[in-house]
Motif scaffolding. Structure first.
Motif, mmCIF file in Angstrom:
data_model
loop_
_atom_site.group_PDB
_atom_site.id
_atom_site.type_symbol
_atom_site.label_atom_id
_atom_site.label_comp_id
_atom_site.label_asym_id
_atom_site.label_seq_id
_atom_site.Cartn_x
_atom_site.Cartn_y
_atom_site.Cartn_z
ATOM 1 N N ARG A 150 -2.188 12.568 -11.428
ATOM 2 C CA ARG A 150 -1.621 13.880 -11.744
ATOM 3 C C ARG A 150 -1.118 13.916 -13.190
ATOM 4 O O ARG A 150 -1.225 14.928 -13.878
ATOM 5 C CB ARG A 150 -0.469 14.193 -10.796
ATOM 6 C CG ARG A 150 0.093 15.583 -10.979
ATOM 7 C CD ARG A 150 1.056 15.907 -9.856
ATOM 8 N NE ARG A 150 2.080 16.832 -10.320
ATOM 9 C CZ ARG A 150 1.863 18.117 -10.521
ATOM 10 N NH1 ARG A 150 0.686 18.647 -10.330
ATOM 11 N NH2 ARG A 150 2.851 18.899 -10.937
ATOM 12 N N TYR A 174 -10.772 4.429 -9.555
ATOM 13 C CA TYR A 174 -9.875 4.947 -10.590
ATOM 14 C C TYR A 174 -10.239 4.345 -11.930
ATOM 15 O O TYR A 174 -10.668 3.184 -12.013
ATOM 16 C CB TYR A 174 -8.415 4.619 -10.265
ATOM 17 C CG TYR A 174 -7.910 5.349 -9.038
ATOM 18 C CD1 TYR A 174 -7.301 6.600 -9.164
ATOM 19 C CD2 TYR A 174 -8.075 4.794 -7.769
ATOM 20 C CE1 TYR A 174 -6.868 7.267 -8.031
ATOM 21 C CE2 TYR A 174 -7.644 5.466 -6.649
ATOM 22 C CZ TYR A 174 -7.038 6.702 -6.783
ATOM 23 O OH TYR A 174 -6.606 7.370 -5.689
ATOM 24 N N TYR A 213 -0.598 3.708 -3.292
ATOM 25 C CA TYR A 213 -1.334 4.978 -3.266
ATOM 26 C C TYR A 213 -0.537 6.141 -3.837
ATOM 27 O O TYR A 213 -1.063 6.890 -4.675
ATOM 28 C CB TYR A 213 -1.897 5.252 -1.867
ATOM 29 C CG TYR A 213 -3.112 4.392 -1.621
ATOM 30 C CD1 TYR A 213 -4.336 4.762 -2.171
ATOM 31 C CD2 TYR A 213 -3.028 3.188 -0.957
ATOM 32 C CE1 TYR A 213 -5.459 3.947 -2.026
ATOM 33 C CE2 TYR A 213 -4.125 2.378 -0.790
ATOM 34 C CZ TYR A 213 -5.351 2.760 -1.327
ATOM 35 O OH TYR A 213 -6.438 1.954 -1.189
ATOM 36 N N PRO A 214 0.727 6.269 -3.453
ATOM 37 C CA PRO A 214 1.518 7.329 -4.121
ATOM 38 C C PRO A 214 1.510 7.158 -5.631
ATOM 39 O O PRO A 214 1.399 8.123 -6.375
ATOM 40 C CB PRO A 214 2.920 7.154 -3.547
ATOM 41 C CG PRO A 214 2.680 6.571 -2.206
ATOM 42 C CD PRO A 214 1.490 5.669 -2.359
ATOM 43 N N ALA A 215 1.556 5.885 -6.109
ATOM 44 C CA ALA A 215 1.575 5.639 -7.548
ATOM 45 C C ALA A 215 0.259 6.088 -8.169
ATOM 46 O O ALA A 215 0.238 6.739 -9.210
ATOM 47 C CB ALA A 215 1.811 4.160 -7.835
ATOM 48 N N LEU A 216 -0.862 5.746 -7.504
ATOM 49 C CA LEU A 216 -2.171 6.148 -8.029
ATOM 50 C C LEU A 216 -2.259 7.673 -8.135
ATOM 51 O O LEU A 216 -2.743 8.215 -9.130
ATOM 52 C CB LEU A 216 -3.283 5.611 -7.126
ATOM 53 C CG LEU A 216 -3.599 4.118 -7.322
ATOM 54 C CD1 LEU A 216 -4.548 3.628 -6.230
ATOM 55 C CD2 LEU A 216 -4.197 3.887 -8.706
ATOM 56 N N HIS A 217 -1.780 8.378 -7.104
ATOM 57 C CA HIS A 217 -1.841 9.849 -7.135
ATOM 58 C C HIS A 217 -0.949 10.408 -8.217
ATOM 59 O O HIS A 217 -1.266 11.415 -8.841
ATOM 60 C CB HIS A 217 -1.491 10.418 -5.753
ATOM 61 C CG HIS A 217 -2.599 10.253 -4.764
ATOM 62 N ND1 HIS A 217 -3.476 11.259 -4.464
ATOM 63 C CD2 HIS A 217 -2.989 9.178 -4.032
ATOM 64 C CE1 HIS A 217 -4.362 10.830 -3.580
ATOM 65 N NE2 HIS A 217 -4.082 9.560 -3.285
ATOM 66 N N ARG A 218 0.175 9.726 -8.436
ATOM 67 C CA ARG A 218 1.091 10.163 -9.473
ATOM 68 C C ARG A 218 0.437 9.994 -10.846
ATOM 69 O O ARG A 218 0.470 10.890 -11.683
ATOM 70 C CB ARG A 218 2.391 9.360 -9.381
ATOM 71 C CG ARG A 218 3.527 9.914 -10.214
ATOM 72 C CD ARG A 218 4.835 9.228 -9.881
ATOM 73 N NE ARG A 218 4.753 7.776 -10.055
ATOM 74 C CZ ARG A 218 4.970 6.878 -9.099
ATOM 75 N NH1 ARG A 218 5.298 7.273 -7.888
ATOM 76 N NH2 ARG A 218 4.892 5.586 -9.358
ATOM 77 N N THR A 225 0.828 -1.213 0.000
ATOM 78 C CA THR A 225 0.000 0.000 0.000
ATOM 79 C C THR A 225 0.858 1.258 0.000
ATOM 80 O O THR A 225 0.488 2.276 -0.580
ATOM 81 C CB THR A 225 -0.927 0.023 1.233
ATOM 82 O OG1 THR A 225 -0.158 -0.399 2.350
ATOM 83 C CG2 THR A 225 -2.102 -0.888 1.035
ATOM 84 N N GLY A 226 2.043 1.157 0.649
ATOM 85 C CA GLY A 226 2.952 2.308 0.712
ATOM 86 C C GLY A 226 3.415 2.740 -0.669
ATOM 87 O O GLY A 226 3.829 3.880 -0.844
#
Lengths: 909, 118
Positions: free
Chosen positions: B63, B83, B55-60, B51-52
């Protein structure tokens, strides 16, 4: 989404992020529960698998975009909260930054105004000044070296022939403070400058109103009775009313029409002298100036020339062309059969082209070295302030270990912590800078007036402009990085697990201690350097003020008189009338009770001079007498007024009239150089290398030597002539009064006496001779005072650092001291234990600072008067002062350690 | 520790997470938890997306404009962020997949080469 929208949507996005993560956790837990694990166990496992949710969120925020503004605002808000939590630290830090950045800004404001800023003219880099501009007034000698002043005919001839310049302008090197009246009103002081018709067009200064002076105004003699006003004079006199154009302005005894106002911000070509009115050089004859021979004369050289290079022409080419033309033109001025000597002199003459976009300035010449020294001093002060704040931040860093460890545990990255701490430092620095700029605004004007004492402030624009603000911004950023970077890295770099456990950061305290100690050693070293420098300047100033002047500076007033509005006959046979006027003033003032003596003079101390060579009849030129003699023209009472003693012969008397034998009084140096073995009385000399009137003057007396131009000058040959035999109105009137007499009373009675003799003779200002003498060393005095002030500040900041460090270590070791006391340690042993630590730092600091001081003070040599840059007294005083202050700063916390009650200390543990 | 549970699983090769996420989303819109489950299941439990990183990947990706997001009700009737792959994302995926294929082939060629051929 733009960053602005994102900023406003921040709250919503934070909420969304929370929900998203929560949904994931919930889903995972419910999946686990479905597979048969108890809910509590499922939650535990999920948390374990998940890791830190804050860390994930932080990564999401980052990948969503850098969001620098958002982060910055957050950090600033957090920083403000942190700073408000410790008002003591914050106020000390801001105060020292205000002082440090303020001092740097103030000095830089002066550096910028005097040394860097170009004039508000078009393309200043294209302008070149002929000569270096380091002369003012006029000279009639044939050029024999690098030439600085030029004649009006030369200007015209050069303009016609030179091809490298798109235009050449001429401006009178000396601006006259004279009297002007608007539309028949009262006379007021106005600064008037004579300029060529090309002046405004070559400089590229447009008219704000009306027109500037043009070629048509600068034709035949008297052809251009017009004046252009500076914007600030126009505002002062007319409140910006455009109907002022066309008004008649009477300057001295001649009428001019005001045809225009120059662009705001333009004060003329000389920086530090602001011109009120410009008039064409064609009006030179109508405008009386001391020493003026008329511009028509080919060797009456009084002008600065400024050329604008044609595009594409190099300065080297222009310089080569100028020098060729210079020799050609001057050669033609010498006539068909020039003397061998004149040709020889001319062969050595040259014109140097200098960048002219910054104008000329005497302040620049006088202040450039002192300003650079002061700039270095204030930079060191700022460095010390940085060290101090860094030290305080290190101490705070230890206190904030828990906070930082907590934030890291919650998932904040190291870089985030460092950035936040740096934001706090920047915040501090900016608060200090804002206060510093406000301080500098006022301080630079005060500094300038301290450096140039006198009744009229130097007109120099010291409002912070773009370069100054840029400098301050850069200084602020560098400052913040200097004091913030190390403590921030230290705070973010520590191991957080043990820190969380014990909460005091024991693991990093020893390295912090080493860092803090080296900062203090650095502070001590820098302070001792500053104090050595300050000591040298102060000792040099003392030497300067102990110089024997040769006159008695006490109880003498110098009145500066202006006769330009009195319509006195100049240059006519009737000129003696102005001398009679002077004698009447001398007699009347002599009768005022309390006045001991009075007399007029061409020059008093530090006012410039008139020099030439002399030739005694029957005395051969030798190495020792072949030099310039300084001339002065004085009234009968001048010598007794100044307290210059007669050595031999007699002083001027009423018998020395216009028609009697021409007489002179010379000083001892002149007597000794021309007559090493006998008396000069009765011998005759003429003025000039080859005098026009050989043997015109007879020596009737010898007086003691004195200082004439400056305190530091070598022994000069000087000769005095009586006013009666050299008619002209000489504006300096010296009055000696009885010690203890009311000075204001003497001034007002003297003013009245002058007005009774002729109400049109105006008193420009009154100065005491003592002020004139101190004024001549004002720069040295300012540098000495400022360097001492900053030296004291440096030591004081160092003391705060030592006090802080030792207080902290004593507080931490309270229980240890308690144990030691309980075990029988004597209090003086404890005292010594703590002081020893501080003495070590002191010795290290001195060992570092003194050698640096010794090797760097050499650059001050030119600024020190009769003092070695290695003056042992100054160095000893600096070492003693730093030592005493350091030990005093350590003494207070050390005393506290000895007062510890062992029982209390042990219980506290 | 938490790590020991994944002993038998392969850590994701650097830079492949984006590709896997985009591929998963080609079957239809999905929320974060769904994506991680899908990758786990379709890899036969070999690949575990942390998960670490997810989620950053999804937000990236969001964007970069490769995925779009929308809040909707999930199967369990909870609000979740779903998504969806965009046109741009599909192009990017095709690109990534092609590059991936070339890389695998290249590595395979090196690894399977006979000693004499070297």
């Amino acid at each position: 989404m733009s960053w602005l929208q994102r900023l406003f949507a921040r709250r919503r996005m934070e909420r969304d992020l929370d929900k998203e993560i929560q949904f994931h956790v919930d889903s995972q837990v419910s999946d686990k529960v479905q597979s048969g694990i108890s809910e509590i166990e499922a939650r535990r496992l999920t948390r374990l698998e998940f890791g830190g949710t804050e860390k994930i969120k932080e990564d999401c925020r980052q990948s969503r975009g850098t969001m620098w503004l958002e982060t910055l605002l957050q950090d600033v808000r957090y920083g403000v909260r942190q700073l408000r939590k410790s008002p003591g630290f914050t106020s000390i830090a801001i105060l020292s930054l205000t002082l440090g950045i303020g001092a740097n800004t103030a000095i830089f404001t002066l550096v910028n105004a005097l040394l860097l800023r170009p004039l508000p003219v078009e393309k200043p880099s294209e302008l070149f000044l002929f000569g270096d501009g380091q002369a003012q007034g006029s000279t009639s000698s044939i050029p024999e070296e690098s030439t600085r002043l030029f004649s009006y005919p030369f200007f015209h001839d050069l303009r016609q022939k030179a091809t490298s310049f798109s235009g050449i302008a001429a401006v009178d090197s000396s601006q006259s403070a004279t009297k002007a009246s608007i539309g028949g009103g009262a006379y007021q002081t106005a600064h008037v400058n004579l300029v060529s018709g090309s002046y405004f067009s070559v400089l590229g200064v447009p008219a704000f109103l009306g027109r500037t002076i043009g070629e048509s105004d600068d034709g035949a003699d008297g052809s251009g009775p017009v004046a252009v006003a500076s914007y600030s004079w126009f505002q002062r006199q007319f409140n910006g009313d455009p109907s002022a154009l066309g008004k008649t302005i009477r300057i001295q005894s001649h009428d001019y029409t005001l045809v225009g106002v120059a662009r705001p911000g333009f004060y003329g070509y000389t920086v530090g002298q602001s011109t009120d009115l410009w008039i064409p050089l064609s009006m030179e004859k109508a405008f009386s100036r001391p020493g003026s021979d008329g511009l028509g004369s080919k060797f009456f050289q009084s002008l600065y020339l400024i050329g604008r290079l044609k595009p594409g022409v190099t300065a080297t080419r222009a310089s080569a062309e100028t020098n060729v033309l210079f020799h050609q033109i001057l050669r033609s001025y010498l006539g068909p059969q020039p003397s061998r000597q004149h040709l020889d002199e001319l062969a050595h003459a040259s014109v140097e082209l200098n960048p002219g976009g910054r104008g000329v300035s005497f302040l620049r010449y006088a202040f450039s070295v002192p300003l650079k020294i002061l700039m270095a001093i204030v930079a060191v002060v700022l460095l010390i302030a940085c060290a101090n704040i860094a030290n305080m931040l290190l101490a705070r860093g230890v206190a904030r270990t828990r906070e930082v460890a907590m934030r890291i545990a919650l998932g904040a990255s190291r870089s985030r912590i460092v950035l936040q701490l740096l934001t706090e430092s920047l915040l501090l620095a900016f608060l200090g800078a804002v206060a510093g700029v406000a301080l500098a605004w006022k301080a630079s004007a005060v500094l300038l007036s301290m450096a140039t004492p006198g009744p009229n402030p130097i007109p120099l624009n010291l409002t912070p402009d773009l370069p100054v603000l840029g400098f301050t911004l850069a200084a602020t950023m560098i400052t913040a990085l200097l004091f913030g970077l190390l403590p921030a890295f230290r705070a973010a770099g520590l191991e957080f697990v043990p820190a969380l456990k014990d909460g005091r950061g024991s693991s990093s305290s020893s390295t912090r201690g080493a860092l803090a100690r080296s900062l203090i050693v650095g502070q001590i070293a820098l302070s001792v350097i500053l104090l050595v420098v300050a000591g040298l300047f102060v000792r040099s100033l003392i030497n300067l003020s102990n110089i024997e002047t040769g006159f008695d500076k006490q109880n003498v007033l110098i009145f500066s008189l202006d006769s330009s509005t009195a319509n006195l006959p100049h240059g006519t046979s009737d000129e003696i009338r102005s001398v009679q006027l002077q004698e009447q003033i001398e007699d009347r003032v002599q009768d005022i009770p309390g006045v001991k003596a009075d007399g007029f003079a061409f020059f008093t101390f530090n006012q410039g001079g008139w020099t030439d060579q002399v030739l005694f009849q029957g005395i051969p030129r030798t190495q020792s007498n072949d030099g310039q003699v300084l001339f002065n023209i004085t009234g009968k009472g001048y010598f007794s007024t100044m307290g210059i003693q007669l050595v031999e012969g007699r002083l001027f008397t009423a018998q020395d009239t216009q028609t009697s034998n021409k007489v002179a009084i010379i000083n001892e140096t002149m007597a000794r150089r021309f007559f090493p073995n006998g008396s000069p009385i009765g011998h005759r000399f003429g003025i000039g290398e080859t005098p026009d009137h050989p043997g015109e003057k007879e020596v009737i007396g010898v007086v003691k030597d004195a200082k004439y131009g400056s305190l530091t000058e070598d022994k000069l040959m000087a000769a005095y002539f009586p006013c009666t035999q050299n008619p002209g109105f000489y504006g300096n009137f010296a009055v000696r009064y009885v010690p203890g007499e009311n000075q204001q009373e003497i001034i007002s009675r003297t003013r009245r006496a002058i007005a009774e003799v002729n109400p049109n003779i105006l008193v420009n200002n009154v100065d005491s001779l003592e002020e004139q003498v101190y004024g001549s060393i004002a720069t040295q005095s300012l540098v000495a005072r400022l360097s001492s002030f900053f030296g004291v500040i440096a030591v004081f900041l160092g003391c705060i650092g030592i006090y802080g460090l030792l207080s902290y270590s004593v507080a931490r070791r309270t229980s240890e001291f308690g144990v030691r006391l309980a075990l029988g340690a004597r209090s003086h042993m404890l005292l010594w234990m703590i002081l020893r630590e501080c003495l070590l730092l002191l010795v290290l600091g001195l060992a570092l600072g003194v050698p640096v001081a010794l090797s760097s003070t050499r650059i001050l040599k030119s600024q020190l008067y009769e003092l070695s840059p290695l003056d042992p007294t100054a160095i000893a005083i600096a070492i003693a002062a730093v030592s005493v202050m350091t030990i005093a700063a350590a003494w207070l916390p050390a005393r506290r350690a000895t007062k510890i009650d062992p029982m209390q200390a042990l219980r506290a543990e | 520790m938490a790590k020991s549970a994944y002993q038998n699983r392969i850590e994701l090769v650097q830079g492949t997470l984006d590709m896997l996420v985009l591929k998963t989303l080609q079957w239809g819109e999905q929320h974060g938890y769904g994506i991680s489950q899908a990758i786990r299941v379709s890899s036969n439990e070999v690949l575990q997306v942390e998960t670490g990183s997810l989620y950053p990947a999804l937000h990236r990706l969001e964007r970069a404009g490769w995925v779009s997001a929308e809040w909707k009700k999930s199967d369990a009737n909870q609000r979740a962020k779903f998504y969806k792959i965009t046109m741009l994302g599909k192009k990017h995926l095709a690109n990534d997949y092609e590059r991936w294929g070339k890389m695998v082939a290249t590595i395979e060629a090196i690894m399977s080469a006979k000693e004499s051929a070297l």
